[in-house]
Design a protein around this motif. Structure first.
Motif, PDB file in Angstrom:
ATOM      1  N   LYS A  60      -9.462  -1.110   1.290  1.00 28.31           N
ATOM      2  CA  LYS A  60      -8.494  -2.536   1.670  1.00 28.31           C
ATOM      3  C   LYS A  60      -7.083  -1.961   2.043  1.00 28.31           C
ATOM      4  O   LYS A  60      -6.949  -0.583   1.872  1.00 28.31           O
ATOM      5  N   GLY A  61      -6.155  -2.742   2.519  1.00 23.58           N
ATOM      6  CA  GLY A  61      -4.975  -2.445   2.734  1.00 23.58           C
ATOM      7  C   GLY A  61      -4.080  -1.924   1.561  1.00 23.58           C
ATOM      8  O   GLY A  61      -4.390  -2.002   0.348  1.00 23.58           O
ATOM      9  N   PRO A  62      -3.322  -1.155   1.821  1.00 25.27           N
ATOM     10  CA  PRO A  62      -2.448  -0.396   0.729  1.00 25.27           C
ATOM     11  C   PRO A  62      -1.696  -1.418  -0.128  1.00 25.27           C
ATOM     12  O   PRO A  62      -1.478  -0.904  -1.354  1.00 25.27           O
ATOM     13  N   ALA A  63      -1.614  -2.594   0.046  1.00 23.12           N
ATOM     14  CA  ALA A  63      -0.994  -3.400  -0.778  1.00 23.12           C
ATOM     15  C   ALA A  63      -2.008  -3.794  -2.107  1.00 23.12           C
ATOM     16  O   ALA A  63      -1.559  -4.245  -3.386  1.00 23.12           O
ATOM     17  N   MET A  64      -3.282  -3.574  -1.929  1.00 23.61           N
ATOM     18  CA  MET A  64      -4.066  -3.532  -2.759  1.00 23.61           C
ATOM     19  C   MET A  64      -4.750  -2.273  -3.494  1.00 23.61           C
ATOM     20  O   MET A  64      -5.408  -2.192  -4.457  1.00 23.61           O
ATOM     21  N   TRP A  65      -4.090  -1.116  -3.136  1.00 26.43           N
ATOM     22  CA  TRP A  65      -4.511   0.043  -3.967  1.00 26.43           C
ATOM     23  C   TRP A  65      -3.886   0.056  -5.094  1.00 26.43           C
ATOM     24  O   TRP A  65      -2.693  -0.087  -5.350  1.00 26.43           O
ATOM     25  N   SER A  66      -4.873   0.432  -6.180  1.00 31.38           N
ATOM     26  CA  SER A  66      -4.547   0.247  -7.536  1.00 31.38           C
ATOM     27  C   SER A  66      -4.984   1.699  -8.329  1.00 31.38           C
ATOM     28  O   SER A  66      -6.265   1.760  -8.505  1.00 31.38           O
ATOM     29  N   PRO A  67      -4.012   2.321  -8.872  1.00 32.93           N
ATOM     30  CA  PRO A  67      -4.482   3.642  -9.682  1.00 32.93           C
ATOM     31  C   PRO A  67      -5.000   3.401 -11.069  1.00 32.93           C
ATOM     32  O   PRO A  67      -4.510   2.138 -11.619  1.00 32.93           O
ATOM     33  N   ARG A  68      -6.061   4.156 -11.335  1.00 29.91           N
ATOM     34  CA  ARG A  68      -6.656   3.830 -12.783  1.00 29.91           C
ATOM     35  C   ARG A  68      -7.008   5.073 -13.359  1.00 29.91           C
ATOM     36  O   ARG A  68      -7.563   5.927 -12.613  1.00 29.91           O
ATOM     37  N   VAL A  69      -6.971   5.199 -14.715  1.00 33.52           N
ATOM     38  CA  VAL A  69      -7.430   6.374 -15.391  1.00 33.52           C
ATOM     39  C   VAL A  69      -8.265   6.152 -16.565  1.00 33.52           C
ATOM     40  O   VAL A  69      -8.135   5.039 -16.913  1.00 33.52           O
ATOM     41  N   GLN A  70      -9.378   7.057 -16.687  1.00 35.22           N
ATOM     42  CA  GLN A  70     -10.166   6.917 -18.060  1.00 35.22           C
ATOM     43  C   GLN A  70      -9.211   7.690 -18.953  1.00 35.22           C
ATOM     44  O   GLN A  70      -8.681   8.905 -18.450  1.00 35.22           O
ATOM     45  N   SER A  71      -9.183   7.445 -20.247  1.00 35.14           N
ATOM     46  CA  SER A  71      -8.242   8.082 -21.250  1.00 35.14           C
ATOM     47  C   SER A  71      -8.888   8.556 -22.169  1.00 35.14           C
ATOM     48  O   SER A  71     -10.024   8.303 -22.713  1.00 35.14           O
TER      49      SER A  71
END
Length: 623
Positions: free
Chosen positions: A87-98
């Motif tokens: 999707k567009g960059p407004a929707m990019w969301s970083p996530r990590v498993q910890s």
């Protein structure tokens, strides 16, 4: 240490408390962090992950402001994913498993290295109040500790009640006792309180699972990171998660326990998180669905413990076990611990100012689940803002708040104190009307200068941000000034299915075409040479591409935000009497009298306040 008067006392050491304590101490305040168990600082009570849709933006904002959540997440990550990349960059969301154990350890070590910060392990049973002002806390051992301000971050511990089937026992989370005394005192002081519910899935032994029957979910090939600082590096190796599904057999087995489910037999009366329902709630509400996704998430690098994301439940433990054994890949599953639901006290956040200071008691701040939110990231951001404002109040400096067009944190706090919440509040990109401005890639541009100004973000962070901003600006200017000949660009355009050009033109115009990416333009010698010569990092390349491709959208959203800010600048006097405005609707009068909005803009966002009510206010204010 009990004879001194602390600048700030923080009660509770979850995600909110840890950020609050770090912020206040780093701003030069003598700070005491009190928790019931020092071994559980920043414990990941539920899933072993940070970030996700909208939540990842919040973690980057915390980092840009000088908080620790991004640094800890990077240092203890076992997998990184940038969600919504299609999707567009407004929707990019970083996530990590910890790595759950390493996460808590890293937070503890960072806090111990923070100057001005003391620790104490005990239960806080009450507040010390003099003339509507907090002056300290009282512990269960009867010790009184004085302070100029107090931040309450009690999580799920206030009169916590755990449910597993028909069994109930007091506790803030499994294996830990509930906190008592504070709710009752706050109600006596005039606060409204309520109850909320959340839940968690069973944890299982990874050695008993058959991963060959599941779908592997690897991390990104080129992992990024949360923190804008140089204190962390992207992962060089990662652990995979896995995905499997429930089935009708699983659902039928779950239904056998419904008569003993606290969700359905009336034991649980409070409302749980709408967007993270229990598995029994899912199959009850979505009876037409034959299966539901389950994500099988490792709890760390070396442990065999596994988190079953999507299987949150408070059914009897034997029903949990029997139904999970019917899931593909879980046929021989062994439990480490069953899932459970927990009910706890919260205080409707309309009783707070934008600073998260309570309206009833001066110097008292609430942050995290006590305000009705759910999620580590939402809690951490509130803790950071409460810690900052508690420090600024003690230092007799102007308070620090964020507008809705400046940060997701601004949206979160404004939603809470303006609209309140009757169910656990979770952040989504859809809640932010200016999400094109509030991207995960530019949180440092938006917030680091503000934080540097109040003395939290370091000089080094400010310099890093300025260097990145200049590099990005110069690269955009390069595209605006540099021309490209048809013979250089047409082969690339043809390959990408874009119309050829007949004469030389600026690279900026070519780059703005939707089909053309920066990777395509790296084939143009001038572009490749510029990138090599200036040694541009991936963050700068990404930032430049977004600024060029979305410049029109960004400009339009800035203009809309500027219009809103004009209303934000029309302040409403502190003790304004709405009853004297006879043209106001009864509902608007009642809600504004209770919430006490500080501006026309905030008043317009209160549910039940109509445009005509705002017109009445504007006329009265001489606008």
């Amino acid at each position: 240490m009990f004879d001194r008067i602390y600048d700030v006392i923080v009660v509770g050491a979850g995600h909110a408390g840890s950020e609050a304590a770090a912020a206040a101490a780093n701003m030069g305040c003598s700070t005491l962090l009190i928790t019931m168990n020092l071994q559980n600082i920043a414990q990941m009570s539920c899933n072993p992950a940070m970030g996700g849709i909208a939540k990842g933006q919040i973690v980057r904002e915390i980092d840009a402001l000088g908080g620790y959540s991004g640094i800890v997440s990077d240092r203890t990550a076992i997998q990184f994913k940038m969600l919504n990349k299609s999707k567009g960059p407004a929707m990019w969301s970083p996530r990590v498993q910890s790595d759950r154990m390493r996460f808590a350890e890293e937070w503890r070590l960072l806090l111990e290295q923070t100057p001005n910060l003391d620790f104490y392990q005990e239960m806080v049973s009450g507040l010390l109040i003099e003339k509507d002002k907090v002056v300290g806390v009282k512990t269960s051992l009867g010790i009184e500790i004085k302070a100029k301000s107090v931040v309450l971050t009690n999580g799920t511990f206030l009169n916590g009640l755990i449910h597993i089937g028909e069994k109930q026992f007091g506790g803030g989370r499994a294996g830990e006792r509930a906190a008592t005394g504070i709710t009752e005192q706050l109600i006596n002081l005039g606060f409204d309180a309520g109850r909320m519910k959340t839940g968690t899935p069973p944890r299982v032994d990874g050695r008993s699972l058959d991963y060959s029957k599941m779908v592997e979910q690897p991390g990104d090939e080129q992992p990024e990171k949360f923190s804008y600082s140089k204190m962390t590096k992207p992962l060089t190796q990662q652990r995979s998660c896995y995905m499997t599904y429930t089935s009708e057999k699983v659902h039928d087995t779950l239904r056998t326990g419904f008569d003993r489910s606290p969700m359905f037999n009336g034991s649980i009366k409070s409302i749980g998180p709408r967007y993270c329902p229990s598995i029994e709630d899912k199959i009850n509400r979505f009876a037409d669905k034959e299966r539901h996704q389950l994500f099988v998430e490792p709890e760390g690098w070396n442990t065999v413990e596994v988190y079953v994301n999507g299987f949150s439940t408070s059914l009897p433990e034997e029903v949990q076990f029997e139904s999970l054994r019917k899931v593909v890949g879980f046929e021989k599953v062994k439990f480490f611990r069953p899932g459970y639901a927990i009910e706890y006290d919260y205080f409707p956040p309309t009783q707070l100012a934008h600073t998260l200071e309570t309206k009833v008691v001066s110097g008292l701040y609430f942050a995290g689940q006590i305000n009705g939110t759910t999620g580590y990231e939402e809690a951490a951001s509130q803790g950071l803002m409460a810690g900052i404002n508690a420090a600024l109040k003690v230092q007799e400096k102007e308070s620090f708040t964020l507008q809705r067009n400046e940060a997701y944190i601004g949206v979160l706090i404004d939603d809470l104190i303006t609209k309140g919440t009757e169910e656990p509040y979770r952040m989504f990109t859809s809640r932010a009307e200016y999400r094109t401005l509030l991207r995960q890639d530019n949180a440092d541009f938006r917030l680091t200068p503000k934080s540097f100004k109040i003395g939290l973000a370091s000089k080094e962070r400010m310099q890093l941000m300025e260097e990145k901003q200049k590099s990005s600006h110069d690269f955009v200017e390069f595209f605006k000034k540099t021309s490209v000949a048809p013979e250089e660009i047409n082969p690339i355009l043809k390959e990408k299915g874009s119309s050829p050009v007949s004469q030389s033109g600026k690279l900026f115009k070519i780059f703005a075409r939707p089909q053309i990416t920066l990777d395509d333009l790296k084939e143009v010698i001038k572009v490749a040479e510029y990138i090599d010569e200036h040694n541009l990092e991936r963050e700068v390349l990404e930032q430049t591409e977004i600024q060029i491709k979305y410049s029109g959208y960004i400009e339009k959203e800035k203009n809309n935000a500027d219009k809103l800010n004009r209303l934000e600048n029309i302040k409403i006097p502190k003790n304004f009497d709405y009853t004297k405005l006879k043209s106001l609707s009864y509902e608007a009068c009642e809600k504004m009298s209770r919430i006490k909005p500080v501006s026309i803009s905030q008043a317009s966002r209160i549910s039940g306040v109509s445009p005509s009510d705002i017109s009445v206010l504007l006329v009265y204010m001489g606008r």
